[in-house]
Scaffold this motif. Structure first.
Motif, PDB file in Angstrom:
ATOM      1  N   ARG A 298       0.867  -1.174   0.000  1.00  0.00           N
ATOM      2  CA  ARG A 298       0.000   0.000   0.000  1.00  0.00           C
ATOM      3  C   ARG A 298       0.911   1.234   0.000  1.00  0.00           C
ATOM      4  O   ARG A 298       1.658   1.464   0.949  1.00  0.00           O
ATOM      5  N   LEU A 299       0.867   2.014  -1.053  1.00  0.00           N
ATOM      6  CA  LEU A 299       1.720   3.190  -1.129  1.00  0.00           C
ATOM      7  C   LEU A 299       1.304   4.211  -0.072  1.00  0.00           C
ATOM      8  O   LEU A 299       0.110   4.501   0.082  1.00  0.00           O
ATOM      9  N   PRO A 300       2.266   4.782   0.671  1.00  0.00           N
ATOM     10  CA  PRO A 300       1.910   5.807   1.652  1.00  0.00           C
ATOM     11  C   PRO A 300       1.403   7.089   1.009  1.00  0.00           C
ATOM     12  O   PRO A 300       0.662   7.838   1.635  1.00  0.00           O
ATOM     13  N   GLU A 301       1.787   7.337  -0.233  1.00  0.00           N
ATOM     14  CA  GLU A 301       1.272   8.460  -1.015  1.00  0.00           C
ATOM     15  C   GLU A 301       0.734   7.900  -2.320  1.00  0.00           C
ATOM     16  O   GLU A 301       1.509   7.409  -3.152  1.00  0.00           O
ATOM     17  N   ALA A 302      -0.553   7.935  -2.497  1.00  0.00           N
ATOM     18  CA  ALA A 302      -1.169   7.363  -3.691  1.00  0.00           C
ATOM     19  C   ALA A 302      -0.564   7.965  -4.954  1.00  0.00           C
ATOM     20  O   ALA A 302      -0.411   9.184  -5.055  1.00  0.00           O
ATOM     21  N   GLY A 303      -0.201   7.095  -5.888  1.00  0.00           N
ATOM     22  CA  GLY A 303       0.347   7.547  -7.148  1.00  0.00           C
ATOM     23  C   GLY A 303       1.831   7.837  -7.133  1.00  0.00           C
ATOM     24  O   GLY A 303       2.375   8.252  -8.155  1.00  0.00           O
ATOM     25  N   ASN A 304       2.503   7.612  -6.000  1.00  0.00           N
ATOM     26  CA  ASN A 304       3.939   7.878  -5.904  1.00  0.00           C
ATOM     27  C   ASN A 304       4.675   6.583  -5.556  1.00  0.00           C
ATOM     28  O   ASN A 304       4.980   6.326  -4.395  1.00  0.00           O
ATOM     29  N   PRO A 305       4.997   5.743  -6.550  1.00  0.00           N
ATOM     30  CA  PRO A 305       5.656   4.462  -6.266  1.00  0.00           C
ATOM     31  C   PRO A 305       7.112   4.601  -5.863  1.00  0.00           C
ATOM     32  O   PRO A 305       7.748   3.604  -5.500  1.00  0.00           O
ATOM     33  N   GLY A 306       7.665   5.817  -5.912  1.00  0.00           N
ATOM     34  CA  GLY A 306       9.040   6.025  -5.488  1.00  0.00           C
ATOM     35  C   GLY A 306       9.197   6.218  -3.995  1.00  0.00           C
ATOM     36  O   GLY A 306      10.325   6.273  -3.491  1.00  0.00           O
ATOM     37  N   LYS A 307       8.096   6.295  -3.265  1.00  0.00           N
ATOM     38  CA  LYS A 307       8.152   6.524  -1.817  1.00  0.00           C
ATOM     39  C   LYS A 307       7.409   5.390  -1.132  1.00  0.00           C
ATOM     40  O   LYS A 307       6.185   5.326  -1.164  1.00  0.00           O
ATOM     41  N   ILE A 308       8.172   4.482  -0.508  1.00  0.00           N
ATOM     42  CA  ILE A 308       7.528   3.328   0.112  1.00  0.00           C
ATOM     43  C   ILE A 308       7.896   3.167   1.587  1.00  0.00           C
ATOM     44  O   ILE A 308       7.543   2.152   2.191  1.00  0.00           O
ATOM     45  N   TRP A 309       8.603   4.138   2.194  1.00  0.00           N
ATOM     46  CA  TRP A 309       8.850   4.020   3.630  1.00  0.00           C
ATOM     47  C   TRP A 309       7.552   4.330   4.375  1.00  0.00           C
ATOM     48  O   TRP A 309       6.859   5.284   4.093  1.00  0.00           O
ATOM     49  N   ARG A 310       7.244   3.447   5.349  1.00  0.00           N
ATOM     50  CA  ARG A 310       5.935   3.482   5.984  1.00  0.00           C
ATOM     51  C   ARG A 310       5.986   2.758   7.332  1.00  0.00           C
ATOM     52  O   ARG A 310       7.004   2.142   7.661  1.00  0.00           O
ATOM     53  N   LYS A 311       4.887   2.813   8.098  1.00  0.00           N
ATOM     54  CA  LYS A 311       4.846   2.241   9.443  1.00  0.00           C
ATOM     55  C   LYS A 311       3.615   1.368   9.621  1.00  0.00           C
ATOM     56  O   LYS A 311       2.547   1.652   9.074  1.00  0.00           O
ATOM     57  N   PHE A 312       3.775   0.309  10.440  1.00  0.00           N
ATOM     58  CA  PHE A 312       2.678  -0.571  10.806  1.00  0.00           C
ATOM     59  C   PHE A 312       2.641  -0.713  12.322  1.00  0.00           C
ATOM     60  O   PHE A 312       3.678  -0.929  12.957  1.00  0.00           O
ATOM     61  N   SER A 313       1.458  -0.579  12.904  1.00  0.00           N
ATOM     62  CA  SER A 313       1.296  -0.684  14.352  1.00  0.00           C
ATOM     63  C   SER A 313       0.631  -2.004  14.697  1.00  0.00           C
ATOM     64  O   SER A 313      -0.374  -2.387  14.079  1.00  0.00           O
ATOM     65  N   TYR A 314       1.194  -2.675  15.693  1.00  0.00           N
ATOM     66  CA  TYR A 314       0.672  -3.958  16.146  1.00  0.00           C
ATOM     67  C   TYR A 314       0.255  -3.860  17.605  1.00  0.00           C
ATOM     68  O   TYR A 314       0.906  -4.342  18.517  1.00  0.00           O
ATOM     69  N   GLY A 315      -0.864  -3.153  17.794  1.00  0.00           N
ATOM     70  CA  GLY A 315      -1.593  -3.170  19.041  1.00  0.00           C
ATOM     71  C   GLY A 315      -0.851  -2.736  20.283  1.00  0.00           C
ATOM     72  O   GLY A 315      -1.059  -3.307  21.343  1.00  0.00           O
ATOM     73  N   GLY A 316       0.013  -1.754  20.181  1.00  0.00           N
ATOM     74  CA  GLY A 316       0.744  -1.285  21.345  1.00  0.00           C
ATOM     75  C   GLY A 316       1.909  -2.163  21.733  1.00  0.00           C
ATOM     76  O   GLY A 316       2.720  -1.788  22.587  1.00  0.00           O
ATOM     77  N   LEU A 317       2.019  -3.335  21.120  1.00  0.00           N
ATOM     78  CA  LEU A 317       3.144  -4.226  21.405  1.00  0.00           C
ATOM     79  C   LEU A 317       4.341  -3.893  20.538  1.00  0.00           C
ATOM     80  O   LEU A 317       5.482  -3.880  21.012  1.00  0.00           O
ATOM     81  N   MET A 318       4.103  -3.587  19.264  1.00  0.00           N
ATOM     82  CA  MET A 318       5.213  -3.347  18.343  1.00  0.00           C
ATOM     83  C   MET A 318       4.806  -2.354  17.265  1.00  0.00           C
ATOM     84  O   MET A 318       3.727  -2.459  16.692  1.00  0.00           O
ATOM     85  N   ASP A 319       5.663  -1.388  17.008  1.00  0.00           N
ATOM     86  CA  ASP A 319       5.576  -0.545  15.821  1.00  0.00           C
ATOM     87  C   ASP A 319       6.676  -0.989  14.865  1.00  0.00           C
ATOM     88  O   ASP A 319       7.853  -1.062  15.249  1.00  0.00           O
ATOM     89  N   LEU A 320       6.299  -1.300  13.637  1.00  0.00           N
ATOM     90  CA  LEU A 320       7.248  -1.704  12.605  1.00  0.00           C
ATOM     91  C   LEU A 320       7.430  -0.546  11.636  1.00  0.00           C
ATOM     92  O   LEU A 320       6.485  -0.153  10.946  1.00  0.00           O
ATOM     93  N   VAL A 321       8.632   0.006  11.597  1.00  0.00           N
ATOM     94  CA  VAL A 321       8.949   1.159  10.764  1.00  0.00           C
ATOM     95  C   VAL A 321       9.851   0.694   9.629  1.00  0.00           C
ATOM     96  O   VAL A 321      10.951   0.188   9.870  1.00  0.00           O
ATOM     97  N   LEU A 322       9.390   0.835   8.386  1.00  0.00           N
ATOM     98  CA  LEU A 322      10.171   0.417   7.227  1.00  0.00           C
ATOM     99  C   LEU A 322      10.887   1.609   6.620  1.00  0.00           C
ATOM    100  O   LEU A 322      10.275   2.664   6.371  1.00  0.00           O
ATOM    101  N   LEU A 323      12.187   1.449   6.375  1.00  0.00           N
ATOM    102  CA  LEU A 323      13.010   2.505   5.799  1.00  0.00           C
ATOM    103  C   LEU A 323      13.435   2.135   4.386  1.00  0.00           C
ATOM    104  O   LEU A 323      13.622   0.959   4.069  1.00  0.00           O
ATOM    105  N   ASP A 324      13.625   3.148   3.549  1.00  0.00           N
ATOM    106  CA  ASP A 324      14.229   2.966   2.234  1.00  0.00           C
ATOM    107  C   ASP A 324      15.649   3.529   2.288  1.00  0.00           C
ATOM    108  O   ASP A 324      15.856   4.737   2.163  1.00  0.00           O
ATOM    109  N   THR A 325      16.614   2.649   2.527  1.00  0.00           N
ATOM    110  CA  THR A 325      18.018   3.080   2.559  1.00  0.00           C
ATOM    111  C   THR A 325      18.664   2.963   1.188  1.00  0.00           C
ATOM    112  O   THR A 325      19.885   3.076   1.068  1.00  0.00           O
TER     113      THR A 325
END
Length: 573
Positions: A298-325
């Motif tokens: 799921r693109l964080p900005e619709a129509g912009n496939p060059g930007k895919i760094w984004r975050k997923f929250s898992y119920g207060g137990l874990m935040d998963l932060v994805l980086l584009d290095t």
């Protein structure tokens, strides 16, 4: 990272006008000097009602079953998930497609359906963001088009609150180097919430350029839009274990370099020559477009496939932060060692860039989750061939003119080549008092576990015996198939001597990592397959390292895996 460039007769000889980043085979050579399966799994047809839903192309089948690439799901939120498939066209016309979602594997409890049209503009791929789902729930789904039904897929939403999570981590699946047996083993597990793919999902090389166990399609290096589409299609269409992995688990993914080209960066790549292979801007854009088309993201900005760094929250137990290095704002790699200390520490050098850095700091500071997990591509912790403390911070000592402050770093493609940004993250963690930071890494085709500290060779700043001075931990995943450092396995303990923050190094085995997460501790486990030159085989548990909440350092190795839950949702039939 990857193999060095081989000249191909189809293109003119190359003239390289800039220093290259350290390629994978050069990396193996440098470290060596410094340290001296086709039996197919049956993809069962969908069970239950086979009537084609209204709006899915009618009830009379047209041609062969068009769902040759299987089904996939990804980027789960607490109320929605991406559902993906591809319809192989029989003509150039648009194709109506319907997906139905069920609460049970028998497909008797219909939740709802959504439709979309497959078009040539998106290579007849379908991606539906199916909403209205319940948190922490497993669902089963099936697509319909041209009078045919796809196989049944299984997915799972993220929880709104959680006391336990389990997920697998994979990276680096070179088709030419063997069979994706790690994918097959993960697909058999019913106890996972999701699978995290850290990049190099596909490789760009042509036949014989990097591995020769299995051939590619196209047989030449992928460069054009059609090439990238064909390679992604080939992976999903021909590898049954990859299809089965996607069929059974939602995937959260981020790209690395080989989805575009070896050692790529913002404005170029080691494996790209302007003129011979066209403009890098076009090749980069095509690779990003195709990744969006063919992956369940799921693109964080619709129509912009060059930007895919984004975050997923898992119920207060874990935040998963994805980086584009890799592609968003990385400066060119410095080249091969010796790396001048002033260059690696240059404050102007960017790996993720200011926009992504500000976003990352905000995510870390604002997170209320117990665990802050960063999923990214290249090794964050230091990897040295000469281990010395940061002499600039020790009074009375001057910099060594050749080795440099901190010793000699091995690979400029990693965070070692972009030390100012790494130091900024360390400072943010320390100044903000952020605990329980865990970095998950792929790319290097080998297994590592380490404490994260700004100066690991300085006993005044970090104690390797008890982990004092560590600000977080890093787990590095081996590859699914891509070659590592097998010939150096006998001397892997020497690497740990030079790098005292490292607690585990394995340079040869292939497989995946499994994580078991609770509020009290996070545990990373290494599971290895018995081989990759033939399809099938077995898997075995190797070791595990936990980190206790609040400790910010690795605990002692654990000799047995974490127990699976007593009950797990049924796998898709």
């Amino acid at each position: 990272m990857g193999a060095p460039r081989r000249r191909r007769t189809r293109l003119p000889a190359r003239v390289l006008s800039r220093p290259l980043g350290l390629s994978r085979r050069a990396f193996l050579s440098r470290l060596g000097a410094a340290t001296a399966t086709l039996l197919a799994v049956p993809l069962l047809p969908g069970c239950g009602d086979s009537t084609t839903p209204e709006g899915a192309g009618g009830g009379t089948p047209v041609g062969e079953n068009p769902f040759k690439h299987g089904v996939a799901s990804g980027d789960p939120l607490s109320d929605r998930v991406i559902l993906w498939t591809r319809v192989t066209p029989v003509a150039s016309e648009d194709i109506p497609v319907v997906v139905q979602v069920y609460r049970d594997a028998a497909l008797s409890q219909l939740v709802g359906s959504q439709s979309q049209t497959a078009t040539a503009a998106r290579d007849w791929t379908i991606k539906i963001d199916f909403s209205g789902l319940m948190p922490a729930s497993s669902y089963y789904y099936r697509f319909h088009a041209l009078g045919h039904a796809s196989v049944i897929g299984r997915t799972r939403t993220a929880p709104s609150s959680a006391e336990r999570l389990r997920f697998a981590v994979v990276s680096c699946s070179s088709y030419a180097h063997g069979y994706f047996n790690a994918y097959g083993q993960i697909a058999k597990r019913a106890d996972l919430d999701f699978v995290l793919h850290l990049g190099d999902y596909v490789y760009e090389y042509g036949d014989g350029e990097y591995g020769d166990v299995r051939p590619y399609e196209p047989s030449h290096e992928m460069v054009s839009l059609a090439d990238y589409r064909t390679r992604h299609s080939y992976y999903k269409r021909t590898d049954a274990d990859l299809q089965e992995l996607h069929r059974q688990h939602p995937m959260i993914s981020i790209w690395d370099d080989h989805e575009s080209a070896d050692n790529s960066w913002r404005d170029g790549a080691n494996n790209h020559t302007e003129g011979a292979e066209g403009a890098w801007t076009s090749r980069k854009s095509w690779s990003q477009q195709v990744y969006d088309e063919w992956m369940p993201i799921r693109l964080p900005e619709a129509g912009n496939p060059g930007k895919i760094w984004r975050k997923f929250s898992y119920g207060g137990l874990m935040d998963l932060v994805l980086l584009d290095t890799r592609l968003y704002d990385r400066d060119e790699q410095l080249g091969t060692p010796p790396l001048p200390p002033d260059n690696v520490a240059d404050p102007a050098r960017k790996l993720i860039g200011p926009e992504q850095m500000d976003w990352l700091k905000n995510q870390l500071s604002q997170s209320s989750a117990v665990w802050k997990v960063l999923g990214q591509q290249v090794m964050f912790g230091q990897l040295k061939i000469v281990g010395l403390p940061d002499l600039s911070v020790i009074p009375g000592l001057s910099l060594l003119p050749i080795v440099g402050s901190g010793g000699q770093y091995l690979n400029s493609d990693q965070w070692d080549g972009y030390q100012a940004e790494r130091s900024a993250i360390f400072s943010h963690l320390k100044d903000q008092g952020i605990a329980n930071t865990v970095v998950l890494t792929g790319d290097i085709h080998t297994s590592w576990a380490m404490d994260l500290t700004p100066d690991p060779n300085n006993p005044l700043a970090y104690n390797p015996l008890n982990g004092s001075g560590s600000l977080g931990v890093e787990y590095v995943c081996t590859s699914v198939t891509s070659p590592g450092l097998e010939q150096l396995a006998p001397v892997q303990d020497l690497i740990r001597v030079l790098n005292p923050h490292m607690k585990y190094v394995d340079l040869s085995k292939k497989g995946y990592m499994l994580f078991d997460v609770t509020p009290e501790r996070l545990q990373g486990e290494w599971w290895y397959v018995s081989g990759i030159t033939e399809r099938g085989g077995s898997e075995s548990f190797a070791t595990a390292f936990p980190v206790a909440a609040g400790d910010n350092r690795l605990g002692a190795a654990v000799a047995s895996p974490s127990p699976a839950p007593e009950a797990s949702p049924a796998l898709a039939p």
